[in-house]
Design an enzyme around this catalytic site. Sequence first.
Site, PDB file in Angstrom:
ATOM      1  CE  LYS A  24      10.205  -1.727  -0.294  1.00  0.00           C
ATOM      2  NZ  LYS A  24       8.764  -1.948  -0.098  1.00  0.00           N
ATOM      3  CG  ASN A  25       8.425  -4.957  -2.256  1.00  0.00           C
ATOM      4  OD1 ASN A  25       8.397  -4.532  -1.096  1.00  0.00           O
ATOM      5  ND2 ASN A  25       8.098  -4.219  -3.300  1.00  0.00           N
ATOM      6  CB  CYS A  39       4.972   4.380  -0.782  1.00  0.00           C
ATOM      7  SG  CYS A  39       6.706   4.110  -0.417  1.00  0.00           S
ATOM      8  NE  ARG A  86       0.069   0.758  -1.612  1.00  0.00           N
ATOM      9  CZ  ARG A  86       1.331   0.473  -1.276  1.00  0.00           C
ATOM     10  NH1 ARG A  86       2.026   1.325  -0.585  1.00  0.00           N
ATOM     11  NH2 ARG A  86       1.867  -0.669  -1.616  1.00  0.00           N
ATOM     12  CG  ASP A 115       7.375  -0.946  -7.294  1.00  0.00           C
ATOM     13  OD1 ASP A 115       6.446  -0.157  -7.055  1.00  0.00           O
ATOM     14  OD2 ASP A 115       7.471  -2.061  -6.738  1.00  0.00           O
ATOM     15  NE  ARG A 153       9.038   2.614   3.716  1.00  0.00           N
ATOM     16  CZ  ARG A 153       7.738   2.520   3.580  1.00  0.00           C
ATOM     17  NH1 ARG A 153       7.022   3.603   3.486  1.00  0.00           N
ATOM     18  NH2 ARG A 153       7.158   1.343   3.527  1.00  0.00           N
TER      19      ARG A 153
HETATM   20  C1  EPZ Z   1       3.063  -4.378  -3.894  1.00  0.00           C
HETATM   21  O1  EPZ Z   1       2.106  -3.525  -3.278  1.00  0.00           O
HETATM   22  C2  EPZ Z   1       4.404  -3.774  -3.593  1.00  0.00           C
HETATM   23  N1  EPZ Z   1       4.589  -3.705  -2.150  1.00  0.00           N
HETATM   24  C3  EPZ Z   1       4.505  -2.384  -4.211  1.00  0.00           C
HETATM   25  O2  EPZ Z   1       5.804  -1.891  -4.008  1.00  0.00           O
HETATM   26  C4  EPZ Z   1       4.223  -2.466  -5.704  1.00  0.00           C
HETATM   27  O3  EPZ Z   1       4.201  -1.167  -6.238  1.00  0.00           O
HETATM   28  C5  EPZ Z   1       2.894  -3.151  -5.955  1.00  0.00           C
HETATM   29  O4  EPZ Z   1       2.854  -4.446  -5.292  1.00  0.00           O
HETATM   30  C6  EPZ Z   1       2.594  -3.393  -7.433  1.00  0.00           C
HETATM   31  O5  EPZ Z   1       3.625  -4.162  -7.990  1.00  0.00           O
HETATM   32  C7  EPZ Z   1       4.957  -4.774  -1.479  1.00  0.00           C
HETATM   33  O6  EPZ Z   1       5.183  -5.858  -2.018  1.00  0.00           O
HETATM   34  C8  EPZ Z   1       5.145  -4.582  -0.020  1.00  0.00           C
HETATM   35  P1  EPZ Z   1      -1.142  -4.480  -5.189  1.00  0.00           P
HETATM   36  P2  EPZ Z   1       0.613  -4.010  -3.074  1.00  0.00           P
HETATM   37  O7  EPZ Z   1      -2.106  -4.961  -4.154  1.00  0.00           O
HETATM   38  O8  EPZ Z   1       0.566  -5.476  -2.926  1.00  0.00           O
HETATM   39  C9  EPZ Z   1      -5.433  -2.612  -5.856  1.00  0.00           C
HETATM   40  C10 EPZ Z   1       7.394  -0.375  -3.162  1.00  0.00           C
HETATM   41  O9  EPZ Z   1       7.774   0.791  -3.461  1.00  0.00           O
HETATM   42  N2  EPZ Z   1      -5.954  -3.304  -4.652  1.00  0.00           N
HETATM   43  O10 EPZ Z   1      -0.513  -5.477  -6.089  1.00  0.00           O
HETATM   44  O11 EPZ Z   1       0.052  -3.153  -2.022  1.00  0.00           O
HETATM   45  C11 EPZ Z   1      -4.379  -1.564  -5.557  1.00  0.00           C
HETATM   46  O12 EPZ Z   1      -4.959  -0.354  -5.134  1.00  0.00           O
HETATM   47  C12 EPZ Z   1       5.944  -0.738  -3.143  1.00  0.00           C
HETATM   48  O13 EPZ Z   1       8.185  -1.253  -2.830  1.00  0.00           O
HETATM   49  C13 EPZ Z   1      -7.287  -3.210  -4.337  1.00  0.00           C
HETATM   50  O14 EPZ Z   1      -8.060  -2.533  -5.034  1.00  0.00           O
HETATM   51  O15 EPZ Z   1      -0.015  -3.634  -4.473  1.00  0.00           O
HETATM   52  C14 EPZ Z   1      -3.681  -1.463  -6.906  1.00  0.00           C
HETATM   53  O16 EPZ Z   1      -4.390  -0.651  -7.778  1.00  0.00           O
HETATM   54  C15 EPZ Z   1       5.064   0.430  -3.436  1.00  0.00           C
HETATM   55  N3  EPZ Z   1      -7.760  -3.873  -3.228  1.00  0.00           N
HETATM   56  C16 EPZ Z   1      -3.734  -2.901  -7.428  1.00  0.00           C
HETATM   57  O17 EPZ Z   1      -4.730  -3.558  -6.634  1.00  0.00           O
HETATM   58  C17 EPZ Z   1      -6.954  -4.626  -2.442  1.00  0.00           C
HETATM   59  O18 EPZ Z   1      -7.460  -5.210  -1.460  1.00  0.00           O
HETATM   60  C18 EPZ Z   1      -2.464  -3.677  -7.298  1.00  0.00           C
HETATM   61  O19 EPZ Z   1      -1.841  -3.360  -6.047  1.00  0.00           O
HETATM   62  C19 EPZ Z   1      -5.607  -4.728  -2.767  1.00  0.00           C
HETATM   63  C20 EPZ Z   1      -5.119  -4.061  -3.878  1.00  0.00           C
END
Ligand code: EPZ
Length: 441
Positions: free
Chosen positions: A43-44, A137, A142, A329, A422
């Site tokens: 998916k991702n 989710c 986020r 994940d 999903r």
């Molecule tokens: C991606 O989410 C994945 N989603 C998530 O999978 C996965 O858990 C996550 O990466 C971590 O591997 C998709 O690819 C669609 P991040 P993402 O930005 O990109 C912080 C699933 O179940 N952050 O890498 O949203 C954030 O809060 C999903 O398939 C900021 O602070 O995660 C987190 O603590 C759930 N500011 C950290 O960075 C920002 O602007 C890393 O999150 C962006 C992120």
Amino acid sequence: MPLENTYSEEKDVARSTQGDSFIIKGLSGEHTLEGDISVSGAKNDILKIMAGVLLFEDAVHIENVPDVLDVVALSAILEEIGMSVENIENGIVLKAPKQAHTVLPKDGAKKLRASVVLTGPLLSRYGSVSFPHPGGCVIGARPIDIFIHSFELMGGTYTQDDTHYTLSAPNGLHGADIFFPLASVTATETLMMAAVLARGTTIIRNAAMEPEIQNLAQYLIACGANIQGVGTPTITIVGGELLHAREKTYTVIPDRIEAGSFAILGALSGKQVHITNCNPLHIRSLLDIFDRAGVAYEQDETSLTLREPREPYRSISVRTHEYPGFSTDLQAPLTIFLTQVQGESLVFETLFEGRLRYTDDIVRMGADITMFDPHRVLVRGPKKLIGKDLEAPDLRAGLAYIIAGVIAQGTSTVRAARYIDRGYSHIEKRLQKIGVDIVRA
Ligand code: EPZ
């Protein structure tokens, strides 16, 4: 690719009318599962190339398409902004419009976090984008500050009203030297794609390195993008013209989270479970945990086999980490595993502050889990789990509930199957093939 791997909204409706719950009869800790289980496309990975099609002059053919609701949801958003999305027998074909509607629909974009990835190509190609706070989710705050700040460094201007964020760059974006305070997956994908059509050179420092990012970048490079350093923390992109697929197909990589979850299920309940169509290298961190916990497995380039254990598994403490570290994940399925091993294991969820809430339900099933704070729990095992009525809180914890139901004594119901749908394609049918007693109701 089998036909069932294509999707349609009709199928989506059919699936939801079949029922939004899974009923599982547990194995009471017996190791009886046996046979082959195949991993679907990730998916991702697919969601990002679907956004990436906005960088192309011509149509892009995507294969190994998982039949999951997030693909349906993103397709609907793409159609609303003017993209053509066509189902074909072995995948989907997408073509970007000459002029796009750059205001993302509120309801659609709130359904999934990946909608935020559209902002990069839309802003860079069409000069503006308005979008609501992206959904997905509920696993923590986020935020999107990294995206906004990076677009501003590339020359985008930013405003916000009650419902939408708006970014504009009527004369296009320019290159910038960007440092990410956190190695965000979607921010890396989004800014990398924005930079492909920007003027000049963009450097992304502290970039994420997930295999899905690498697969996306390799395809963009094959179609004309100038990107270097993908798979390292520093990515350099020299901007240029629209890309050309010229009939080069995008193949979605196997879902490493699904492969890892099946491996955990195999370790817990397998007599001999053979996981096919996967890339074990992508779950190297999980295999290292298996080595230290005493889980025996065999692997080749595309498969993994788990067998019944000869001795009890050992406890092991884990912390989630950006790739190649242990994936957040897989944290929920692994915590289920840890309820069955001998001794105390500390689980430290470093990325998302809401991603251990599900443990309350596992405690109701009989697990001994103490939460120290929103990021850390201590699991004491082994404890027999008892089947319960559960509601999936999100996609990954939802699959963990199914795994808990399989090892438990008695019957479990996992409600809100729509979260699991999903990201996991027809999960019950694939689990049935290895002997799991699971039905949709
Ligand atoms: C991606 O989410 C994945 N989603 C998530 O999978 C996965 O858990 C996550 O990466 C971590 O591997 C998709 O690819 C669609 P991040 P993402 O930005 O990109 C912080 C699933 O179940 N952050 O890498 O949203 C954030 O809060 C999903 O398939 C900021 O602070 O995660 C987190 O603590 C759930 N500011 C950290 O960075 C920002 O602007 C890393 O999150 C962006 C992120």
